[in-house]
Write a protein that holds these residues in place. Structure first.
Motif, PDB file in Angstrom:
ATOM      1  N   GLN A  71       0.860  -1.183   0.000  1.00 18.32           N
ATOM      2  CA  GLN A  71       0.000   0.000   0.000  1.00 18.32           C
ATOM      3  C   GLN A  71       0.894   1.229   0.000  1.00 18.32           C
ATOM      4  O   GLN A  71       2.063   1.147   0.341  1.00 18.32           O
ATOM      5  CB  GLN A  71      -0.907   0.003   1.219  1.00 18.32           C
ATOM      6  CG  GLN A  71      -0.172  -0.075   2.537  1.00 18.32           C
ATOM      7  CD  GLN A  71      -1.115  -0.447   3.664  1.00 18.32           C
ATOM      8  OE1 GLN A  71      -2.258  -0.757   3.433  1.00 18.32           O
ATOM      9  NE2 GLN A  71      -0.639  -0.419   4.871  1.00 18.32           N
ATOM     10  N   PRO A  72       0.353   2.369  -0.379  1.00 18.86           N
ATOM     11  CA  PRO A  72       1.195   3.570  -0.441  1.00 18.86           C
ATOM     12  C   PRO A  72       1.810   3.911   0.918  1.00 18.86           C
ATOM     13  O   PRO A  72       1.191   3.738   1.960  1.00 18.86           O
ATOM     14  CB  PRO A  72       0.215   4.664  -0.870  1.00 18.86           C
ATOM     15  CG  PRO A  72      -0.950   3.945  -1.456  1.00 18.86           C
ATOM     16  CD  PRO A  72      -1.005   2.607  -0.790  1.00 18.86           C
ATOM     17  N   THR A  73       3.044   4.383   0.874  1.00 18.47           N
ATOM     18  CA  THR A  73       3.729   4.813   2.084  1.00 18.47           C
ATOM     19  C   THR A  73       3.193   6.187   2.479  1.00 18.47           C
ATOM     20  O   THR A  73       3.037   7.050   1.618  1.00 18.47           O
ATOM     21  CB  THR A  73       5.247   4.889   1.821  1.00 18.47           C
ATOM     22  OG1 THR A  73       5.679   3.611   1.361  1.00 18.47           O
ATOM     23  CG2 THR A  73       6.005   5.265   3.078  1.00 18.47           C
ATOM     24  N   PRO A  74       2.896   6.407   3.772  1.00 16.13           N
ATOM     25  CA  PRO A  74       2.387   7.716   4.183  1.00 16.13           C
ATOM     26  C   PRO A  74       3.381   8.825   3.840  1.00 16.13           C
ATOM     27  O   PRO A  74       4.590   8.652   3.950  1.00 16.13           O
ATOM     28  CB  PRO A  74       2.238   7.583   5.703  1.00 16.13           C
ATOM     29  CG  PRO A  74       2.194   6.129   5.964  1.00 16.13           C
ATOM     30  CD  PRO A  74       2.986   5.471   4.878  1.00 16.13           C
ATOM     31  N   LYS A  75       2.860   9.951   3.412  1.00 16.19           N
ATOM     32  CA  LYS A  75       3.692  11.092   3.050  1.00 16.19           C
ATOM     33  C   LYS A  75       3.777  12.060   4.228  1.00 16.19           C
ATOM     34  O   LYS A  75       2.871  12.167   5.034  1.00 16.19           O
ATOM     35  CB  LYS A  75       3.112  11.829   1.837  1.00 16.19           C
ATOM     36  CG  LYS A  75       2.913  10.945   0.627  1.00 16.19           C
ATOM     37  CD  LYS A  75       4.223  10.408   0.117  1.00 16.19           C
ATOM     38  CE  LYS A  75       3.993   9.564  -1.118  1.00 16.19           C
ATOM     39  NZ  LYS A  75       4.826   8.436  -1.233  1.00 16.19           N
ATOM     40  N   SER A  76       4.883  12.786   4.302  1.00 21.29           N
ATOM     41  CA  SER A  76       5.108  13.755   5.375  1.00 21.29           C
ATOM     42  C   SER A  76       4.285  15.017   5.150  1.00 21.29           C
ATOM     43  O   SER A  76       4.095  15.456   4.017  1.00 21.29           O
ATOM     44  CB  SER A  76       6.590  14.119   5.442  1.00 21.29           C
ATOM     45  OG  SER A  76       6.781  15.162   6.357  1.00 21.29           O
ATOM     46  N   THR A  77       3.806  15.590   6.242  1.00 24.61           N
ATOM     47  CA  THR A  77       3.071  16.854   6.164  1.00 24.61           C
ATOM     48  C   THR A  77       3.875  17.989   6.796  1.00 24.61           C
ATOM     49  O   THR A  77       3.337  19.074   6.989  1.00 24.61           O
ATOM     50  CB  THR A  77       1.708  16.736   6.871  1.00 24.61           C
ATOM     51  OG1 THR A  77       1.923  16.340   8.220  1.00 24.61           O
ATOM     52  CG2 THR A  77       0.819  15.718   6.175  1.00 24.61           C
ATOM     53  N   ALA A  79       6.447  21.067   7.187  1.00 26.97           N
ATOM     54  CA  ALA A  79       6.824  22.187   6.328  1.00 26.97           C
ATOM     55  C   ALA A  79       8.260  21.995   5.850  1.00 26.97           C
ATOM     56  O   ALA A  79       9.116  21.569   6.630  1.00 26.97           O
ATOM     57  CB  ALA A  79       6.683  23.491   7.092  1.00 26.97           C
ATOM     58  N   PRO A  80       8.544  22.304   4.589  1.00 33.26           N
ATOM     59  CA  PRO A  80       9.904  22.122   4.061  1.00 33.26           C
ATOM     60  C   PRO A  80      10.969  22.871   4.868  1.00 33.26           C
ATOM     61  O   PRO A  80      12.053  22.337   5.088  1.00 33.26           O
ATOM     62  CB  PRO A  80       9.814  22.661   2.633  1.00 33.26           C
ATOM     63  CG  PRO A  80       8.374  22.531   2.273  1.00 33.26           C
ATOM     64  CD  PRO A  80       7.614  22.724   3.552  1.00 33.26           C
ATOM     65  N   LEU A  81      10.683  24.089   5.323  1.00 29.93           N
ATOM     66  CA  LEU A  81      11.668  24.849   6.088  1.00 29.93           C
ATOM     67  C   LEU A  81      12.005  24.138   7.394  1.00 29.93           C
ATOM     68  O   LEU A  81      13.170  24.053   7.788  1.00 29.93           O
ATOM     69  CB  LEU A  81      11.167  26.273   6.364  1.00 29.93           C
ATOM     70  CG  LEU A  81      12.140  27.167   7.134  1.00 29.93           C
ATOM     71  CD1 LEU A  81      13.442  27.335   6.359  1.00 29.93           C
ATOM     72  CD2 LEU A  81      11.505  28.515   7.434  1.00 29.93           C
ATOM     73  N   ALA A  82      10.993  23.596   8.065  1.00 31.72           N
ATOM     74  CA  ALA A  82      11.227  22.860   9.315  1.00 31.72           C
ATOM     75  C   ALA A  82      12.076  21.617   9.050  1.00 31.72           C
ATOM     76  O   ALA A  82      12.955  21.273   9.854  1.00 31.72           O
ATOM     77  CB  ALA A  82       9.905  22.472   9.962  1.00 31.72           C
ATOM     78  N   MET A  83      11.850  20.967   7.931  1.00 29.42           N
ATOM     79  CA  MET A  83      12.632  19.777   7.598  1.00 29.42           C
ATOM     80  C   MET A  83      14.083  20.151   7.291  1.00 29.42           C
ATOM     81  O   MET A  83      15.009  19.434   7.675  1.00 29.42           O
ATOM     82  CB  MET A  83      11.996  19.038   6.425  1.00 29.42           C
ATOM     83  CG  MET A  83      10.665  18.416   6.792  1.00 29.42           C
ATOM     84  SD  MET A  83       9.896  17.530   5.453  1.00 29.42           S
ATOM     85  CE  MET A  83      10.935  16.103   5.350  1.00 29.42           C
ATOM     86  N   ILE A  84      14.299  21.263   6.617  1.00 26.11           N
ATOM     87  CA  ILE A  84      15.663  21.713   6.310  1.00 26.11           C
ATOM     88  C   ILE A  84      16.403  22.075   7.597  1.00 26.11           C
ATOM     89  O   ILE A  84      17.545  21.657   7.812  1.00 26.11           O
ATOM     90  CB  ILE A  84      15.629  22.908   5.333  1.00 26.11           C
ATOM     91  CG1 ILE A  84      15.170  22.420   3.957  1.00 26.11           C
ATOM     92  CG2 ILE A  84      16.995  23.579   5.232  1.00 26.11           C
ATOM     93  CD1 ILE A  84      14.848  23.526   2.973  1.00 26.11           C
ATOM     94  N   ILE A  85      15.747  22.818   8.475  1.00 23.19           N
ATOM     95  CA  ILE A  85      16.365  23.192   9.753  1.00 23.19           C
ATOM     96  C   ILE A  85      16.664  21.938  10.577  1.00 23.19           C
ATOM     97  O   ILE A  85      17.755  21.789  11.136  1.00 23.19           O
ATOM     98  CB  ILE A  85      15.476  24.180  10.531  1.00 23.19           C
ATOM     99  CG1 ILE A  85      15.432  25.526   9.792  1.00 23.19           C
ATOM    100  CG2 ILE A  85      15.973  24.364  11.960  1.00 23.19           C
ATOM    101  CD1 ILE A  85      14.405  26.487  10.331  1.00 23.19           C
ATOM    102  N   GLY A  86      15.717  21.020  10.615  1.00 20.54           N
ATOM    103  CA  GLY A  86      15.927  19.766  11.338  1.00 20.54           C
ATOM    104  C   GLY A  86      17.089  18.972  10.767  1.00 20.54           C
ATOM    105  O   GLY A  86      17.899  18.410  11.504  1.00 20.54           O
ATOM    106  N   GLY A  87      17.193  18.927   9.437  1.00 16.36           N
ATOM    107  CA  GLY A  87      18.298  18.214   8.796  1.00 16.36           C
ATOM    108  C   GLY A  87      19.646  18.828   9.122  1.00 16.36           C
ATOM    109  O   GLY A  87      20.620  18.117   9.378  1.00 16.36           O
TER     110      GLY A  87
END
Length: 142
Positions: A71-77, A79-87
């Motif tokens: 089945q499809p893998t759940p996608k992240s919701t 925000a891209p900026l939060a993901m960049i800062i987290g990375g």
């Protein structure tokens, strides 16, 4: 949310452990991803194996997503900026901690490294405290 399938999780764990073991046995290298990427960006001929390992991880994920996943893998919701800062924060932490969760958790614990045990306990404690604060103190939900 997708139903948990313990056989898939077991198979994935065996693949990760086997690849880390084979890399250590045949190449004498640790399969920590932060070190893998750090060494790959030197672009030297001796480090080509790192690119092959990274490509294999990416292709394996794509193969699972589009061929094996029932089945499809759940996608992240997030925000891209939060993901960049987290990375960036994770990257800083891996340099400060001399390795990432995969290096310490999969490879270090398998080699019975005390430093890796301390690192993994620190990762887990920090994660538990963070989830508690976000979910129960700040009452945020994602």
């Amino acid at each position: 949310m997708a139903d948990f399938n313990w056989l898939t999780a077991l198979f994935g764990g065996v693949l990760i452990g086997s690849s880390a073991t084979l890399l250590l046995a045949f190449n004498g290298r640790i399969a920590g991803i932060s070190g893998m990427i750090n060494g790959a960006i030197t672009f030297s001929k001796q480090e080509n194996w790192r690119w092959i390992f990274i490509l294999g991880m990416l292709l394996g994920g794509i193969f699972y997503e589009y061929v094996l996943a029932p089945q499809p893998t759940p996608k992240s919701t997030f925000a891209p900026l939060a993901m960049i800062i987290g990375g960036l924060l994770v990257g800083f932490g891996t340099r400060m901690g001399s390795g990432c969760t995969s290096g310490h958790g999969v490879c270090g614990l398998g080699r019975l490294s005390i430093r890796s045990l301390v690192a993994v306990l620190t990762f887990l404690t920090t994660a538990i405290v963070t989830v508690f604060i976000v979910r129960h103190v700040l009452r945020l939900s994602f």
